[in-house]
Scaffold this motif. Structure first.
Motif, mmCIF file in Angstrom:
data_model
loop_
_atom_site.group_PDB
_atom_site.id
_atom_site.type_symbol
_atom_site.label_atom_id
_atom_site.label_comp_id
_atom_site.label_asym_id
_atom_site.label_seq_id
_atom_site.Cartn_x
_atom_site.Cartn_y
_atom_site.Cartn_z
ATOM 1 N N VAL A 1 5.572 -6.053 -1.951
ATOM 2 C CA VAL A 1 4.516 -5.105 -1.624
ATOM 3 C C VAL A 1 3.443 -5.198 -2.688
ATOM 4 O O VAL A 1 3.732 -5.212 -3.880
ATOM 5 N N LYS A 2 2.194 -5.277 -2.248
ATOM 6 C CA LYS A 2 1.037 -5.225 -3.145
ATOM 7 C C LYS A 2 0.206 -4.023 -2.726
ATOM 8 O O LYS A 2 0.214 -3.634 -1.556
ATOM 9 N N TYR A 3 -0.534 -3.460 -3.672
ATOM 10 C CA TYR A 3 -1.393 -2.311 -3.362
ATOM 11 C C TYR A 3 -2.726 -2.465 -4.064
ATOM 12 O O TYR A 3 -2.772 -2.813 -5.241
ATOM 13 N N ASN A 4 -3.798 -2.195 -3.325
ATOM 14 C CA ASN A 4 -5.147 -2.226 -3.882
ATOM 15 C C ASN A 4 -5.694 -0.804 -3.827
ATOM 16 O O ASN A 4 -5.984 -0.278 -2.752
ATOM 17 N N GLY A 5 -5.805 -0.156 -4.988
ATOM 18 C CA GLY A 5 -6.247 1.225 -5.062
ATOM 19 C C GLY A 5 -7.695 1.436 -4.704
ATOM 20 O O GLY A 5 -8.076 2.515 -4.243
ATOM 21 N N SER A 6 -8.538 0.436 -4.877
ATOM 22 C CA SER A 6 -9.958 0.622 -4.552
ATOM 23 C C SER A 6 -10.191 0.620 -3.039
ATOM 24 O O SER A 6 -11.167 1.195 -2.563
ATOM 25 N N THR A 7 -9.296 -0.005 -2.268
ATOM 26 C CA THR A 7 -9.431 -0.010 -0.809
ATOM 27 C C THR A 7 -8.299 0.752 -0.121
ATOM 28 O O THR A 7 -8.266 0.836 1.098
ATOM 29 N N ASP A 8 -7.360 1.286 -0.907
ATOM 30 C CA ASP A 8 -6.181 1.997 -0.377
ATOM 31 C C ASP A 8 -5.446 1.143 0.656
ATOM 32 O O ASP A 8 -5.059 1.616 1.723
ATOM 33 N N THR A 9 -5.278 -0.132 0.319
ATOM 34 C CA THR A 9 -4.634 -1.086 1.216
ATOM 35 C C THR A 9 -3.323 -1.580 0.622
ATOM 36 O O THR A 9 -3.270 -1.989 -0.532
ATOM 37 N N ALA A 10 -2.268 -1.518 1.441
ATOM 38 C CA ALA A 10 -0.977 -2.062 1.052
ATOM 39 C C ALA A 10 -0.763 -3.357 1.829
ATOM 40 O O ALA A 10 -1.138 -3.457 3.000
ATOM 41 N N GLU A 11 -0.193 -4.341 1.162
ATOM 42 C CA GLU A 11 0.122 -5.610 1.821
ATOM 43 C C GLU A 11 1.611 -5.863 1.659
ATOM 44 O O GLU A 11 2.139 -5.787 0.551
ATOM 45 N N ALA B 1 -1.979 0.154 -9.730
ATOM 46 C CA ALA B 1 -1.688 -0.477 -8.443
ATOM 47 C C ALA B 1 -0.241 -0.953 -8.399
ATOM 48 O O ALA B 1 0.433 -0.835 -7.374
ATOM 49 N N GLN B 2 0.245 -1.449 -9.537
ATOM 50 C CA GLN B 2 1.630 -1.933 -9.581
ATOM 51 C C GLN B 2 2.623 -0.786 -9.421
ATOM 52 O O GLN B 2 3.624 -0.910 -8.719
ATOM 53 N N SER B 3 2.347 0.363 -10.049
ATOM 54 C CA SER B 3 3.280 1.489 -9.919
ATOM 55 C C SER B 3 3.282 2.027 -8.490
ATOM 56 O O SER B 3 4.329 2.399 -7.962
ATOM 57 N N VAL B 4 2.124 2.039 -7.834
ATOM 58 C CA VAL B 4 2.058 2.460 -6.434
ATOM 59 C C VAL B 4 2.816 1.461 -5.562
ATOM 60 O O VAL B 4 3.598 1.850 -4.691
ATOM 61 N N ALA B 5 2.607 0.170 -5.793
ATOM 62 C CA ALA B 5 3.321 -0.863 -5.029
ATOM 63 C C ALA B 5 4.826 -0.699 -5.195
ATOM 64 O O ALA B 5 5.583 -0.828 -4.219
ATOM 65 N N ASN B 6 5.268 -0.386 -6.403
ATOM 66 C CA ASN B 6 6.703 -0.184 -6.649
ATOM 67 C C ASN B 6 7.233 1.017 -5.868
ATOM 68 O O ASN B 6 8.342 0.973 -5.324
ATOM 69 N N LEU B 7 6.458 2.096 -5.807
ATOM 70 C CA LEU B 7 6.863 3.275 -5.036
ATOM 71 C C LEU B 7 6.931 2.959 -3.542
ATOM 72 O O LEU B 7 7.849 3.393 -2.845
ATOM 73 N N LEU B 8 5.966 2.195 -3.052
ATOM 74 C CA LEU B 8 5.970 1.804 -1.641
ATOM 75 C C LEU B 8 7.148 0.889 -1.326
ATOM 76 O O LEU B 8 7.796 1.032 -0.283
ATOM 77 N N LEU B 9 7.438 -0.031 -2.224
ATOM 78 C CA LEU B 9 8.594 -0.917 -2.055
ATOM 79 C C LEU B 9 9.882 -0.094 -1.987
ATOM 80 O O LEU B 9 10.725 -0.307 -1.111
ATOM 81 N N LYS B 10 10.007 0.860 -2.885
ATOM 82 C CA LYS B 10 11.197 1.730 -2.908
ATOM 83 C C LYS B 10 11.311 2.502 -1.597
ATOM 84 O O LYS B 10 12.404 2.655 -1.049
#
Length: 167
Positions: free
Chosen positions: A64-74, A41-50
């Motif tokens: 940016v936070k990301y929850n992989g079980s719900t596919d939700t970005a905050e 989730a942290q690596s996805v959040a980092n990609l979204l932040l970038k």
């Protein structure tokens, strides 16, 4: 502030969930190759932040936070304008495997919110402009409102969410 829904199965592929899964499934002998894993989730959040940072938006304290079980970005932070806030939302919402974006961005300069429009089959920016503004020639307003996410007015895809500024 609020929650926005996106089509999670389409959009830009910035992390390779399926590729990792297929690679693991195609390896008959797991001892020959390292097992591919789901991105954290942290690596996805980092990609979204970038991805947001690449848009050159004026947003301070961006998180940016990301929850992989719900596919939700905050996302949270302080945007200079409403346009910067909206561009951040669509920049990460138009990514494969992001189904929802929870927006907690504060805005310094209050302005009316744009309409979020989901592209349908057969849509063009001219057709959307005709529907929204009454003139196909106004397509450039939509194109400019979605830069730099859009690089060409002819390159939109079904399911993509676009900002449509108020007339």
């Amino acid at each position: 502030m609020g929650m926005f829904s996106f089509a999670k199965d389409i959009g830009d592929k910035i992390f390779n969930r399926e590729d990792a899964k297929k690679e693991t499934e195609s390896n008959a002998d797991a001892s020959k190759a390292p097992a591919a894993t789901e991105p954290s989730a942290q690596s996805v959040a980092n990609l979204l932040l970038k991805r947001i940072q690449q848009q050159n938006l004026d947003i301070s304290e961006l998180k940016v936070k990301y929850n992989g079980s719900t596919d939700t970005a905050e996302i949270s932070g302080k945007a200079k304008t409403q346009a910067d806030r909206e561009k951040a939302i669509i920049a990460i919402g138009n990514v494969q495997h992001v189904a929802k974006v929870i927006d907690n961005i504060d805005i310094e300069q209050d302005a009316p919110e744009s309409t979020m429009y989901t592209v349908k089959s057969g849509d063009t920016l001219s057709k959307i402009a005709q529907e929204v503004y009454g003139s196909a020639n106004e397509y450039n307003k939509i194109f400019e409102a979605n830069k730099p996410m859009l690089s060409d007015p002819n390159k939109i895809y079904v399911g993509q969410v676009l900002r449509i500024p108020k007339p």
